[in-house]
Write a protein that holds these residues in place. Structure first.
Motif, PDB file in Angstrom:
ATOM      1  N   ALA A 136       0.847  -1.216  -0.054  1.00  0.00           N
ATOM      2  CA  ALA A 136      -0.180   0.074   0.110  1.00  0.00           C
ATOM      3  C   ALA A 136       1.011   1.378   0.156  1.00  0.00           C
ATOM      4  O   ALA A 136       0.495   2.339  -0.787  1.00  0.00           O
ATOM      5  CB  ALA A 136      -0.910   0.134   1.055  1.00  0.00           C
ATOM      6  N   ALA A 137       1.882   1.289   0.835  1.00  0.00           N
ATOM      7  CA  ALA A 137       2.777   2.502   0.898  1.00  0.00           C
ATOM      8  C   ALA A 137       3.364   2.586  -0.570  1.00  0.00           C
ATOM      9  O   ALA A 137       3.575   3.835  -1.065  1.00  0.00           O
ATOM     10  CB  ALA A 137       3.941   2.203   1.821  1.00  0.00           C
ATOM     11  N   LEU A 138       3.853   1.783  -1.362  1.00  0.00           N
ATOM     12  CA  LEU A 138       4.419   1.738  -2.759  1.00  0.00           C
ATOM     13  C   LEU A 138       3.347   2.563  -3.405  1.00  0.00           C
ATOM     14  O   LEU A 138       3.876   3.013  -4.835  1.00  0.00           O
ATOM     15  CB  LEU A 138       4.782   0.420  -3.040  1.00  0.00           C
ATOM     16  CG  LEU A 138       5.793   0.310  -4.255  1.00  0.00           C
ATOM     17  CD1 LEU A 138       6.766   1.179  -4.155  1.00  0.00           C
ATOM     18  CD2 LEU A 138       6.308  -1.018  -4.663  1.00  0.00           C
ATOM     19  N   ALA A 139       1.988   2.639  -3.234  1.00  0.00           N
ATOM     20  CA  ALA A 139       1.224   3.240  -4.093  1.00  0.00           C
ATOM     21  C   ALA A 139       0.563   4.463  -3.840  1.00  0.00           C
ATOM     22  O   ALA A 139      -0.186   5.114  -4.615  1.00  0.00           O
ATOM     23  CB  ALA A 139      -0.248   1.963  -4.293  1.00  0.00           C
ATOM     24  N   GLN A 140       1.020   4.907  -2.612  1.00  0.00           N
ATOM     25  CA  GLN A 140       0.325   6.166  -2.027  1.00  0.00           C
ATOM     26  C   GLN A 140       0.835   7.396  -2.825  1.00  0.00           C
ATOM     27  O   GLN A 140       2.353   7.323  -2.915  1.00  0.00           O
ATOM     28  CB  GLN A 140       0.639   6.319  -0.778  1.00  0.00           C
ATOM     29  CG  GLN A 140      -0.201   5.029   0.147  1.00  0.00           C
ATOM     30  CD  GLN A 140      -1.670   5.057  -0.324  1.00  0.00           C
ATOM     31  OE1 GLN A 140      -2.524   5.944  -0.308  1.00  0.00           O
ATOM     32  NE2 GLN A 140      -1.873   3.720  -0.486  1.00  0.00           N
ATOM     33  N   ASP A 141       0.232   8.470  -3.086  1.00  0.00           N
ATOM     34  CA  ASP A 141       0.781   9.610  -3.441  1.00  0.00           C
ATOM     35  C   ASP A 141       0.922  10.827  -2.648  1.00  0.00           C
ATOM     36  O   ASP A 141       2.005  11.490  -2.513  1.00  0.00           O
ATOM     37  CB  ASP A 141      -0.304  10.314  -4.608  1.00  0.00           C
ATOM     38  CG  ASP A 141       0.527  11.314  -5.362  1.00  0.00           C
ATOM     39  OD1 ASP A 141       1.596  11.502  -5.867  1.00  0.00           O
ATOM     40  OD2 ASP A 141      -0.370  12.492  -5.591  1.00  0.00           O
ATOM     41  N   ASP A 142       0.276  10.593  -1.517  1.00  0.00           N
ATOM     42  CA  ASP A 142       0.620  11.578  -0.362  1.00  0.00           C
ATOM     43  C   ASP A 142       1.709  11.176   0.712  1.00  0.00           C
ATOM     44  O   ASP A 142       1.568   9.904   0.966  1.00  0.00           O
ATOM     45  CB  ASP A 142      -0.778  11.665   0.400  1.00  0.00           C
ATOM     46  CG  ASP A 142      -0.596  12.613   1.577  1.00  0.00           C
ATOM     47  OD1 ASP A 142       0.124  12.577   2.658  1.00  0.00           O
ATOM     48  OD2 ASP A 142      -1.220  13.663   1.264  1.00  0.00           O
ATOM     49  N   ILE A 143       2.507  12.115   0.712  1.00  0.00           N
ATOM     50  CA  ILE A 143       3.807  11.667   1.510  1.00  0.00           C
ATOM     51  C   ILE A 143       3.450  11.172   2.982  1.00  0.00           C
ATOM     52  O   ILE A 143       4.245  10.279   3.375  1.00  0.00           O
ATOM     53  CB  ILE A 143       4.888  12.719   1.519  1.00  0.00           C
ATOM     54  CG1 ILE A 143       6.205  12.507   1.953  1.00  0.00           C
ATOM     55  CG2 ILE A 143       4.149  14.147   2.317  1.00  0.00           C
ATOM     56  CD1 ILE A 143       7.356  13.407   1.842  1.00  0.00           C
ATOM     57  N   LYS A 144       2.603  11.893   3.635  1.00  0.00           N
ATOM     58  CA  LYS A 144       2.198  11.186   4.785  1.00  0.00           C
ATOM     59  C   LYS A 144       1.396  10.074   4.948  1.00  0.00           C
ATOM     60  O   LYS A 144       1.664   9.245   5.982  1.00  0.00           O
ATOM     61  CB  LYS A 144       1.437  12.518   5.647  1.00  0.00           C
ATOM     62  CG  LYS A 144       2.142  13.665   6.014  1.00  0.00           C
ATOM     63  CD  LYS A 144       1.083  14.761   6.569  1.00  0.00           C
ATOM     64  CE  LYS A 144       0.500  14.390   7.751  1.00  0.00           C
ATOM     65  NZ  LYS A 144      -0.094  15.727   8.133  1.00  0.00           N
TER      66      LYS A 144
END
Length: 664
Positions: free
Chosen positions: A293-301
């Motif tokens: 999931a982290a690899l697909a997020q656009d928001d840095i937070k």
């Protein structure tokens, strides 16, 4: 001053600072910042003194009975061993850094006084959890943290995202707290006490009659508080709060409470092999799923939020293989570099001037704009990716090494299946962690988004804190793995050769794959527009989708943007990108399984109450209402009518009396 007195003051000072801040926030605003900063700094000094006196030796125990409560007393008790002493230092250090940082980050916020007071109360509650030797007192700190997180996550209550996130965090964690409370009472009933030392004594002597159901009930609360599968969904949404709050929750408080709780009661969990396997599976799914999931997020937070979930999975994995020393070692190093990551992200957001610019696809030219954040975040990302000699390498390898020992049958505290589950998931997550860490670094500091206006240099209090946290992120692991065994049950924390080679090799592969995907995406992004690309059979499907989205240019916050077609996450994940970006749709699953049935039940109850119960109530009131209407019609206000009625009544009575007398 005795060690016990010093330990009592450690959580008490932030509590007093919170109370004073709430009382003086409006009448004496000049005292707000000193009251926010000085108590946690004093607590840090006292926590260091307590740790120095405890020295990893015999635990410091003190207790006094609060009030007679029958057969199971509740006591105000302290139990400070090596784990508690060092975790308290971490909590106080991160809390002090967050308070100092916040004086600059929220310097123009009109609600800063209440924010600072809540952060101090949050800190006090976590320190109470760390030092408490009684599970009911621990539960008080546990729940105070929950209510503080509700208010802090919802700090920007004007936005619907913050309101929804605060409610979600509160409700999901409470969902785990209900079985947690039942488990605490069941445990105390078996042990005959809420005191930690007596419970551990009962476990050692076989006095716990039902270890498996008790351990599983407690795991539900841990899953909620420490954001483990399946109760982890609240944590990414909690990024709607101020960035320093994210650093506090993720680095040293709330989410660490569940891991620390299991470490305290690990012998209880080891008494149930089923609970250890469940813990291992929970850790494995959490690690791998959150990394994807982290690899697909656009928001840095949100990237950092899913990263926290995964790193907590490493800690619970270490506990699942019976090594609480490795778990707390990773908790300490993670607290340092994750606080640094969030606070550096705050500098990036602050430089952009608005929280909505946390989208990495919109970042451009930040390396030269925020050099302090660039260099310190680079250090923290290398620690997160477990690249030697940064601190994360040593603590993560201690987890993998503990799992390897279990697979070889070198310990009887955990089943071999748990060791294999944690080892395989940990190695896979090492690759994915390095991949999303490299992606974050590339998109945030070498991206090609819209360059935001320059808002000038950040306050000195923000940049100084970054460099302070960079020191333990770089050096803590290399020093600690030699020193901590004396504090942590004497377990060896030295990295093993096999897992070090495998873990570091996979991390390097993940970083290189991400860099290669980024280079490929950069080359593809330089091709002609969408129509021209479609004419080439070798056109990448992910690029076509990205350029189609770019053509529509959806709005994000107050500035339009297009997702970066060079985003390596899209190329690496392929068809998994969409479900991973949505957290594998777990929220939708919970909506279908729990939220909709509850709402349907509430609608049915409302219908029955309105159409059935109210109908009977209205029917029962109908006759008195008709009689009242009839009587009301007789009240005309005409005196002649009243006299006539009186005379008529008199005549009727006289006739009736006469008839009765005649009949007699």
């Amino acid at each position: 001053m005795t060690t016990t007195t010093l330990a009592v003051l450690v959580p008490l000072l932030p509590f007093m600072g919170a109370a004073a801040g709430l009382l003086l926030g409006r009448t004496a605003p000049g005292f707000v910042r000193p009251l926010a900063v000085l108590p946690p700094l004093a607590s840090l000094v006292l926590a260091v003194l307590v740790a120095a006196r405890q020295g990893g030796g015999t635990a410091v125990d003190a207790h006094t009975e609060l009030t007679p409560t029958g057969s199971v007393p509740i006591e105000l008790a302290l139990h400070i061993d090596g784990f508690a002493a060092l975790v308290a230092v971490l909590v106080a250090c991160v809390a002090a850094c967050v308070q100092i940082y916040s004086t600059g980050y929220l310097r123009d916020d009109p609600r800063y006084p209440s924010y600072a007071a809540l952060v101090s109360l949050f800190t006090s509650a976590m320190l109470l959890v760390v030092y408490s030797g009684d599970l009911i007192v621990l539960l008080v700190g546990w729940e105070v943290m929950g209510i503080c997180s509700y208010f802090l996550v919802g700090h920007y209550w004007e936005t619907p995202e913050a309101r929804a996130a605060s409610l979600k965090a509160f409700l999901v964690t409470k969902l785990g707290d209900v079985p947690f409370l039942i488990g605490l009472f069941a445990l105390a009933d078996d042990a005959g006490s809420f005191r930690l030392t007596r419970i551990l004594g009962a476990v050692a002597s076989g006095g716990i009659d039902h270890p498996t159901p008790v351990a599983l009930l407690l795991l539900a609360g841990v899953a909620g508080k420490s954001a483990q599968f399946p109760l982890h969904t609240w944590l990414p949404d909690a990024m709607a709060g101020p960035t320093p709050v994210s650093a506090l929750i993720h680095a040293a408080t709330m989410v660490a409470a569940g891991v620390y709780f299991i470490a305290r009661l690990l012998p209880l969990f080891e008494a149930s092999r089923a609970a250890m396997v469940v813990l291992a599976v929970m850790a494995a799914v959490t690690m791998a799923g959150s990394a994807l999931a982290a690899l697909a997020q656009d928001d840095i937070k949100r990237v950092l939020a899913y990263s926290t979930v995964g790193q907590l999975g490493y800690m619970t994995g270490a506990l699942a293989v019976g090594d609480r020393g490795a778990a707390v070692f990773h908790l300490l190093t993670h607290g340092a570099f994750k606080a640094l990551l969030f606070l550096a992200a705050g500098v990036v957001i602050h430089a952009a001037g608005t929280n909505s610019l946390a989208a990495m696809s919109r970042m451009r030219g930040l390396r030269d704009r925020v050099p302090d954040a660039y260099w310190t975040m680079t250090v923290a990302l290398l620690a997160l990716a477990a690249i030697p000699p940064f601190s994360g390498f040593f603590s993560k390898e201690s987890v993998l090494g503990a799992a390897e020992h279990v697979t070889q049958g070198h310990t009887g505290h955990a089943p071999g299946a748990a060791g294999w589950i944690v080892l395989v998931a940990g190695l896979l997550t090492a690759l994915l962690t390095a991949a999303y860490a490299a992606r974050l670094w590339l998109l945030a500091f070498r991206g090609r988004g819209t360059e935001a206006p320059d808002h000038g240099r950040q306050p000195l209090t923000m940049t100084v804190v970054l460099w302070v946290l960079a020191i333990p992120s770089l050096a803590l692991g290399g020093l600690a793995y030699r020193l901590l065994p004396d504090w942590f049950d004497g377990r060896d924390l030295t990295p093993t050769l096999l897992t070090s080679i495998l873990g570091t090799g996979l991390a390097l592969v993940g970083g290189l794959l991400t860099y290669g995907a980024w280079q490929r995406g950069t080359a593809l992004a330089a091709r002609p527009p969408l129509g021209a690309v479609a004419a080439h059979p070798e056109a990448d499907a992910g690029l076509v989708e990205a350029e189609a989205i770019a053509t529509h240019r959806p709005a994000y916050g107050d500035i339009a943007y297009a997702p970066d077609p060079a985003d390596p996450g899209r190329l690496l994940l392929g068809p998994l990108h969409r479900p991973a970006a949505a957290g594998f749709h777990l929220d939708a699953v919970y909506e279908a399984l729990f939220v909709r049935p509850v709402r349907a039940g509430a609608s049915l109850v409302r219908f029955l109450d309105r159409e059935v119960v109210d109908t009977y109530v209205r029917g029962a009131a109908a006759l008195p209402r008709l009689l009242g209407a009839a009587v009301r019609r007789a009240q005309t206000g005409n005196v002649q009518t009243y006299v006539s009625a009186l005379l008529a009544g008199t005549v009727v009575l006289a006739v009736a009396v006469l008839l009765v007398a005649t009949g007699a």
